[in-house]
Design an enzyme around this catalytic site. Structure first.
Site, PDB file in Angstrom:
ATOM      1  CD  GLU A   1     -12.968   7.988  24.030  1.00 43.62           C
ATOM      2  OE1 GLU A   1     -13.028   6.754  24.036  1.00 43.62           O
ATOM      3  OE2 GLU A   1     -11.761   8.812  24.253  1.00 43.62           O
TER       4      GLU A   1
ATOM      5  CD  GLU B   1      -2.993  -1.143   0.212  1.00 45.26           C
ATOM      6  OE1 GLU B   1      -3.009  -0.369  -0.519  1.00 45.26           O
ATOM      7  OE2 GLU B   1      -3.554  -2.246   0.252  1.00 45.26           O
TER       8      GLU B   1
ATOM      9  CG  HIS C   1      -6.879  -5.929   7.680  1.00 48.02           C
ATOM     10  ND1 HIS C   1      -6.384  -7.069   6.931  1.00 48.02           N
ATOM     11  CD2 HIS C   1      -6.624  -4.841   6.804  1.00 48.02           C
ATOM     12  CE1 HIS C   1      -5.757  -6.711   5.662  1.00 48.02           C
ATOM     13  NE2 HIS C   1      -5.715  -5.351   5.692  1.00 48.02           N
TER      14      HIS C   1
HETATM   15  O1  2HA Z   1      -4.111  -3.671   2.150  1.00 46.08           O
HETATM   16  O2  2HA Z   1      -3.396  -4.916   4.499  1.00 46.08           O
HETATM   17  O3  2HA Z   1      -1.524  -7.329   3.316  1.00 46.08           O
HETATM   18  C1  2HA Z   1      -3.512  -4.469   2.207  1.00 46.08           C
HETATM   19  C2  2HA Z   1      -2.810  -5.029   3.341  1.00 46.08           C
HETATM   20  C3  2HA Z   1      -1.526  -5.714   3.543  1.00 46.08           C
HETATM   21 ZN    ZN Z   2      -5.253  -4.268   4.182  1.00 40.77          ZN
END
Ligand code: 2HA
Ligand code: ZN
Length: 274
Positions: free
Chosen positions: A169, A115, A141
């Site tokens: 908050e 990324e 994630h």
């Molecule tokens: O978006 O989060 O694996 C790609 C990731 C890395």
């Molecule tokens: Zn990701």
């Protein structure tokens, strides 16, 4: 100074490990970047062994010549604290803002995060909007935010308002709100452009069915922001699991009172009657 003894490197590693411990980084999920201060570059410069120049895949003129600490593509957050020299790297950008080279780390080979275009385009946008103060971009994630992208409309207004209502908050921690991006192919320039557009306005962008991006001045503020948004999402998931409506909540006028006392500006478009 030894690279791994520098405070900014220790802070980066600790943040990556904190994210792992939260459960936000299964396998090689997520990535982290930090725009290194000039004096920090000087502290560790003696350790540099520059590699070949490579294409970034986008242009970030506003970051030309700067250095970044980033996680490696395919590397596991779980391993960052125990094997940082294999899992993360420091990169330098060239004067055109189109190429990078690794100057430290990834000793067993590899590339910076998949990324990288999103991280650098976000870092460029947030550097500009904050007069240079913002230095951290974090992608994770986050389980509960991802779950919500299946049941809430993918709109900035709905996500912002629903999350604000989940913890008092929240409007103080992210008064500008949060942006939401529909599902897109990760890793490329298109999603990087969409995310950096949101980052002009917000410090948080949700990627539908994927995760979240957060940005800030330092590791504490950026991790704290991600943590706060994800915690609010967890409360919303719990609430929706009990019943689909609320018996009572924080009202638009409550938010206006809060804004006054806490000295924040809450855009009225997030306070509409529902
Ligand atoms: O978006 O989060 O694996 C790609 C990731 C890395
Ligand atoms: Zn990701």
């Amino acid at each position: 100074m030894k690279f791994l003894e520098a405070e900014f490197v220790k802070g980066f590693i600790r943040m990556a490990n904190d994210g792992w411990e939260q459960g936000w980084h299964e396998r090689n999920g997520g990535n982290l970047s930090y725009r290194v201060k000039e004096e920090e570059v000087q502290l560790v410069r003696e350790n540099f062994a520059p590699g070949e120049w490579q294409e970034i895949g986008t242009t970030v003129k506003g970051l030309a010549g700067e250095y970044f600490l980033v996680t490696g593509s395919g590397k596991y957050f779980r391993n960052v604290a125990i094997a940082p020299e294999e899992s993360i790297c420091m990169i330098e950008l060239d004067e055109s803002g189109e190429k990078y080279r690794i100057v430290w780390g990834l000793i067993n080979g590899g590339r910076p995060t998949s990324e990288l275009p999103s991280h650098l385009m976000n870092l460029e946008v947030v550097k500009k909007k904050s007069d240079g103060r913002y230095r951290v971009v974090y992608h994770a994630h986050t389980t509960n935010i991802i779950a919500l992208t299946f049941v809430l409309p993918l709109s900035d207004e709905v996500f912002t308002r629903e999350l604000w209502e989940m913890a008092t908050e929240c409007p103080v921690v992210f008064p500008d709100g949060i942006g939401v991006i529909p599902w897109m192919v990760p890793g490329g320039k298109e999603i990087a452009v969409a995310t950096s557009e949101k980052m002009k306005q917000y410090d948080v962008a949700v990627w539908a069915h994927h995760g979240m991006f957060a940005t800030g001045e330092d590791f504490d503020l950026t991790f704290g922001l991600m943590h706060t948004v994800e915690k609010a999402a967890e409360i919303l998931v719990k609430m929706l699991s009990m019943r689909s409506d609320k018996l009572q909540t924080i009202t638009p006028d409550n938010f206006r009172d809060l804004a006054k006392d806490f000295g924040v500006t809450l855009p009225e478009r997030f306070l509409q009657e529902k």
